[in-house]
Design an enzyme around this catalytic site. Structure first.
Site, PDB file in Angstrom:
ATOM      1  N   HIS A  76       0.809  -1.223   0.000  1.00 11.71           N
ATOM      2  CA  HIS A  76       0.000   0.000   0.000  1.00 11.71           C
ATOM      3  C   HIS A  76       0.840   1.270   0.000  1.00 11.71           C
ATOM      4  CE1 HIS A  76       0.248   0.178   4.533  1.00 11.71           C
ATOM      5  NE2 HIS A  76       0.106   1.463   4.309  1.00 11.71           N
ATOM      6  N   ASP A 122      -0.101  -7.510   1.574  1.00 10.04           N
ATOM      7  CA  ASP A 122       0.430  -6.137   1.631  1.00 10.04           C
ATOM      8  C   ASP A 122       1.960  -6.186   1.664  1.00 10.04           C
ATOM      9  OD1 ASP A 122       0.537  -3.405   1.760  1.00 10.04           O
ATOM     10  OD2 ASP A 122      -0.157  -3.234   3.845  1.00 10.04           O
ATOM     11  N   GLN A 211       0.591   5.985  11.410  1.00  6.77           N
ATOM     12  CA  GLN A 211       0.703   6.439  10.024  1.00  6.77           C
ATOM     13  C   GLN A 211       2.125   6.937   9.724  1.00  6.77           C
ATOM     14  OE1 GLN A 211      -2.332   6.433  11.455  1.00  6.77           O
ATOM     15  NE2 GLN A 211      -2.888   5.011   9.817  1.00  6.77           N
ATOM     16  N   GLY A 212       2.663   6.484   8.628  1.00 12.89           N
ATOM     17  CA  GLY A 212       4.039   6.834   8.265  1.00 12.89           C
ATOM     18  C   GLY A 212       5.025   5.726   8.605  1.00 12.89           C
ATOM     19  N   ASP A 213       4.603   4.800   9.462  1.00 12.20           N
ATOM     20  CA  ASP A 213       5.456   3.651   9.820  1.00 12.20           C
ATOM     21  C   ASP A 213       5.236   2.486   8.862  1.00 12.20           C
ATOM     22  OD1 ASP A 213       6.651   4.830  12.085  1.00 12.20           O
ATOM     23  OD2 ASP A 213       4.911   4.331  13.310  1.00 12.20           O
ATOM     24  N   SER A 214       4.169   2.529   8.105  1.00 16.85           N
ATOM     25  CA  SER A 214       3.855   1.430   7.186  1.00 16.85           C
ATOM     26  C   SER A 214       5.049   1.075   6.316  1.00 16.85           C
ATOM     27  CB  SER A 214       2.713   1.828   6.249  1.00 16.85           C
ATOM     28  OG  SER A 214       1.507   1.739   6.924  1.00 16.85           O
TER      29      SER A 214
HETATM   30  N1  ARG Z   1      -1.290   2.267   7.397  1.00 16.13           N
HETATM   31  C1  ARG Z   1      -0.332   2.979   8.176  1.00 16.13           C
HETATM   32  C2  ARG Z   1       0.703   3.612   7.280  1.00 16.13           C
HETATM   33  O1  ARG Z   1       0.427   3.739   6.119  1.00 16.13           O
HETATM   34  C3  ARG Z   1       0.212   2.144   9.280  1.00 16.13           C
HETATM   35  C4  ARG Z   1      -0.780   2.027  10.334  1.00 16.13           C
HETATM   36  C5  ARG Z   1      -0.385   1.131  11.408  1.00 16.13           C
HETATM   37  N2  ARG Z   1      -1.394   1.285  12.373  1.00 16.13           N
HETATM   38  C6  ARG Z   1      -1.365   0.753  13.585  1.00 16.13           C
HETATM   39  N3  ARG Z   1      -2.293   1.061  14.422  1.00 16.13           N
HETATM   40  N4  ARG Z   1      -0.403  -0.054  13.912  1.00 16.13           N
HETATM   41  O2  ARG Z   1       1.700   4.156   7.716  1.00 16.13           O
END
Ligand code: ARG
Length: 257
Positions: A76, A122, A211-214
């Site tokens: 993603h 993913d 968000q940003g860690d993905s």
């Molecule tokens: N989708 C997020 C990203 O794009 C990562 C989210 C992880 N969320 C969590 N609650 N662990 O960075």
């Protein structure tokens, strides 16, 4: 008590606000610079840790070097992008520094089954234009099920938000979160799929990726076992982080890496 107490509270609030500003100016370096429960992590200790940035240098995802010219990240983070739109920044702990190396991406593989994080698959692999002089991390193989036992401590790393809806981190942060049993994670999320995902987090919340860690790593016993993928909010009680179960993709990754 009314008056003086209120005055003292106000004074305290002002002092805290001023201290907060001063800390902000000095950089977010404090040991309690946590929010999603993390603390500063050293890039030297985690040389495989990279981030994905736009050509303007904006960090938006993490990744792990798994060979000198291959980065594993989340589908993603890169689906629909062209290699020319993505740069990989390695060896850099402080996003505002110029240490480390920036590598262009030569090609991009996104798992063909990927549609939405809640459906799994993913995972993506970036092939770099040049090999990087940083030590890659070993990834989980097809017979590494023991690394996925509930309760094992997992390490998460990233430059993402330090609170849900907050600011991303200037410095690399890391935190430890225990792996969650599949049955428990299925209770947390109706879209959890044990064959392609693994959850990690504390029952009471407080420590999580955000968000940003993905795209960044979930590491157990020094082995890459997961990729930061999704979750509801960040660090909420009963809502662990969901990671791509890397072992499930061992065969297809053997071909790609
Ligand atoms: N989708 C997020 C990203 O794009 C990562 C989210 C992880 N969320 C969590 N609650 N662990 O960075």
């Amino acid at each position: 008590m009314g008056g003086p107490t209120r005055y003292r509270r106000l004074l305290l609030a002002v002092v805290l606000a001023v201290t907060g500003v001063a800390t902000g100016v000095a950089g977010q370096a404090g040991a309690d610079e946590r929010i999603v429960g993390g603390s500063r992590a050293s890039i030297a200790d985690h040389s495989y840790m990279v981030y994905l940035a736009t050509v303007d240098g904006f960090q938006y995802c993490g990744g792990s070097l798994v060979a000198e010219d291959k980065v594993i990240t989340a589908a993603h983070c890169v689906a629909g992008e062209r290699p020319a739109d993505i740069t990989v920044v390695a060896g850099r702990e402080d996003k505002q520094s110029e240490t480390g190396l920036i590598s262009p991406v030569a090609s991009l593989w996104v798992h063909p089954d990927f549609t939405d994080v809640r459906d799994g698959a993913d995972v993506a692999v970036l092939t770099l234009r040049e090999p990087l002089p940083y030590r890659p991390i070993e990834r989980a193989g097809a017979d590494d099920a023991a690394l996925y036992e509930a309760g094992k401590p997992g390490l998460i790393l990233g430059w993402g938000r330090t609170t849900a809806g907050g600011e991303p981190s200037r410095f690399l942060l890391g935190a430890e979160v225990p792996l969650v049993a599949d049955a428990d994670c299925a209770n947390s999320y109706s879209t959890f799929k044990a064959e392609s995902m693994i959850c990690a987090g504390l029952p009471e919340g407080g420590v999580d990726s955000c968000q940003g860690d993905s795209g960044g790593p979930l590491v157990v016993e020094g082995v890459l076992v997961g990729i930061t993928s999704w979750g509801e909010g960040c660090a909420l009680a009963g809502k662990p982080g969901v990671y791509t179960r890397l072992m499930a993709y061992a065969a297809v990754l053997d071909e790609q890496v």
